[in-house]
Design a protein around this motif. Structure first.
Motif, PDB file in Angstrom:
ATOM      1  N   UNK A 135      11.778 -35.524  22.795  1.00 19.26           N
ATOM      2  CA  UNK A 135      12.005 -35.929  24.186  1.00 19.26           C
ATOM      3  C   UNK A 135      12.885 -34.971  24.984  1.00 19.26           C
ATOM      4  N   UNK A 136      13.555 -34.026  24.320  1.00 21.79           N
ATOM      5  CA  UNK A 136      14.509 -33.202  25.060  1.00 21.79           C
ATOM      6  C   UNK A 136      14.155 -31.722  24.957  1.00 21.79           C
ATOM      7  N   UNK A 137      14.421 -30.991  26.051  1.00 23.36           N
ATOM      8  CA  UNK A 137      14.239 -29.547  25.966  1.00 23.36           C
ATOM      9  C   UNK A 137      15.518 -28.922  25.399  1.00 23.36           C
ATOM     10  N   UNK A 138      15.504 -27.601  25.257  1.00 24.72           N
ATOM     11  CA  UNK A 138      16.597 -26.921  24.559  1.00 24.72           C
ATOM     12  C   UNK A 138      17.954 -27.193  25.218  1.00 24.72           C
ATOM     13  N   UNK A 139      17.996 -27.164  26.559  1.00 19.69           N
ATOM     14  CA  UNK A 139      19.269 -27.392  27.246  1.00 19.69           C
ATOM     15  C   UNK A 139      19.790 -28.802  26.999  1.00 19.69           C
ATOM     16  N   UNK A 143      17.924 -17.596  23.444  1.00 16.79           N
ATOM     17  CA  UNK A 143      17.800 -18.755  24.327  1.00 16.79           C
ATOM     18  C   UNK A 143      19.095 -19.562  24.360  1.00 16.79           C
ATOM     19  N   UNK A 144      19.711 -19.767  23.207  1.00 16.55           N
ATOM     20  CA  UNK A 144      20.970 -20.519  23.205  1.00 16.55           C
ATOM     21  C   UNK A 144      22.027 -19.773  24.013  1.00 16.55           C
ATOM     22  N   UNK A 145      22.048 -18.483  23.876  1.00 17.00           N
ATOM     23  CA  UNK A 145      23.015 -17.690  24.636  1.00 17.00           C
ATOM     24  C   UNK A 145      22.820 -17.889  26.137  1.00 17.00           C
ATOM     25  N   UNK A 164      25.470 -19.567  28.843  1.00 17.61           N
ATOM     26  CA  UNK A 164      25.986 -18.907  30.050  1.00 17.61           C
ATOM     27  C   UNK A 164      25.671 -19.741  31.288  1.00 17.61           C
ATOM     28  N   UNK A 165      24.537 -20.400  31.265  1.00 17.31           N
ATOM     29  CA  UNK A 165      24.168 -21.266  32.387  1.00 17.31           C
ATOM     30  C   UNK A 165      25.196 -22.383  32.582  1.00 17.31           C
ATOM     31  N   UNK A 166      25.650 -22.975  31.491  1.00 14.57           N
ATOM     32  CA  UNK A 166      26.551 -24.112  31.618  1.00 14.57           C
ATOM     33  C   UNK A 166      28.019 -23.719  31.743  1.00 14.57           C
ATOM     34  N   UNK A 167      28.391 -22.532  31.273  1.00 15.36           N
ATOM     35  CA  UNK A 167      29.817 -22.202  31.320  1.00 15.36           C
ATOM     36  C   UNK A 167      30.248 -21.826  32.734  1.00 15.36           C
ATOM     37  N   UNK A 168      29.273 -21.487  33.586  1.00 18.35           N
ATOM     38  CA  UNK A 168      29.604 -21.095  34.962  1.00 18.35           C
ATOM     39  C   UNK A 168      29.912 -22.295  35.849  1.00 18.35           C
TER      40      UNK A 168
END
Lengths: 191, 191
Positions: B144-148, B180-182, B186-190
């Motif tokens: 049910x969930x994508x990687x993020x 992809x995890x990287x 970076x997407x969430x740390x900003x």
DNA sequence: GTGATTATTTGACCTGTGTCAAATTTTTGC
DNA sequence: GCAAAAATTTGACACAGGTCAAATAATCAC
């Protein structure tokens, strides 16, 4: 037959007839018509449902989409483990896909027998062990195989699902869209 | 603490001290150095490994890629269920990610105690039940969930994994590439 | 049987995530 | 503290599989 199930059956057959009879004394048969629900979200799952005749499935709804998690044929046991163990509201449906006959094994009656006879407790533990291993294998399929590979594996391991059920349910069991499953099917039927 | 684990602990604490002592009499402690294997494919898993100190993981190799299936901290139990139950060769590694101290609960000694005391059998059954439910939840995450979303959930439910382990291992636990995890990080740390 | 409904297939297009390569940062050994 | 190794990030690109829409096929009701 799967080696785990074989072990459970073997042990079950070797039970003292007296004990066996006492266990089955608590069983109750019930019929469900096609499309009816044996369990719905919000209810507490208070029994094992042993399928005698017909086909059923367990599914949940996520973002308006049905996700089928298990499909039950003759001799399979339908249960919401989470709800059964913790005696909390289920979050899944169990639905009769055909007219259905099941044997209902009630929680508290079964518990009494398990307390009385260690060998029944053992059988129940084996059932859960089998269930855990089955989940592990299913998880592995999603982690290592793409949609086509999962379809091929399903054809090999559970051909009845592909043969007897509509594409939409097989697709939701494989966790792909029906369009994708349709494309996979056409790809393999040509060769 | 997870409600299942809580129930097991509660029951364990309420055991007759005599019985409790007899169960723990069979326990043996052992140390492993970082990078060593507690179990390797081909071996038969003959014990529960209760982590006292340090971190370990279970993984298997598929197409030359490591897939991490479980990560163990203090009080977690490492085991290859499949191998343990069926007494067959394991197909997974269990690896010490740090220097590690474990308590080894040997299969046959544990079996003796379980046969003797129904309440220990019950605890063991609850452990497996918990394991099965855990697998079911993990499967649901992949369906049910994508990687993020899986990463966010992991941050909430198991922050130690993200905080203490290298990206490569977290990625293989989330079943995404490290690149992809990287990018997710970076997407969430900003923000 | 025929029209209506439902199931399945096909097409066009888009997005998430993988792969490979290169750049950068962090860790390690001495 | 510095060079080498390892870990992480970033970029460019490819492709599996999702979505939406339309076409076709199968099933059902009467």
């Amino acid at each position: 037959m799967n080696p785990y199930i074989r072990r459970i059956k073997d042990l079950s057959n070797r039970l003292d007839p007296q004990v066996h009879a006492e266990m089955e004394g608590g069983f109750v048969d019930k019929k469900f018509s096609k499309g009816s629900f044996l369990l719905q979200p919000g209810q507490i799952c208070t029994s094992h449902l042993l399928v005698k005749e017909g086909v059923a499935r367990k599914f949940y709804i996520h973002n308006d989409k049905e996700i089928t998690t298990e499909i039950y044929f003759h001799d399979d046991v339908a249960i919401s483990l989470d709800s059964y163990i913790m005696r909390k509201a289920a979050d899944v449906y169990i639905e009769a896909l055909t007219d259905l006959e099941v044997t209902i094994i009630d929680y508290s009656r079964f518990l009494d027998v398990k307390k009385k006879y260690a060998e029944i407790m053992m059988l129940d533990k084996m059932f859960i062990e089998y269930y855990a291993v089955w989940f592990e294998q299913r998880l592995k399929a999603f982690q290592t195989m793409d949609a086509s590979q999962r379809y091929i594996q399903l054809l090999e391991k559970e051909p009845r699902i592909v043969q007897q059920l509509p594409v939409s349910i097989t697709a939701s069991y494989l966790n792909v869209s029906l369009e994708t499953l349709s494309r996979i099917r056409s790809k393999f039927s040509l060769r």
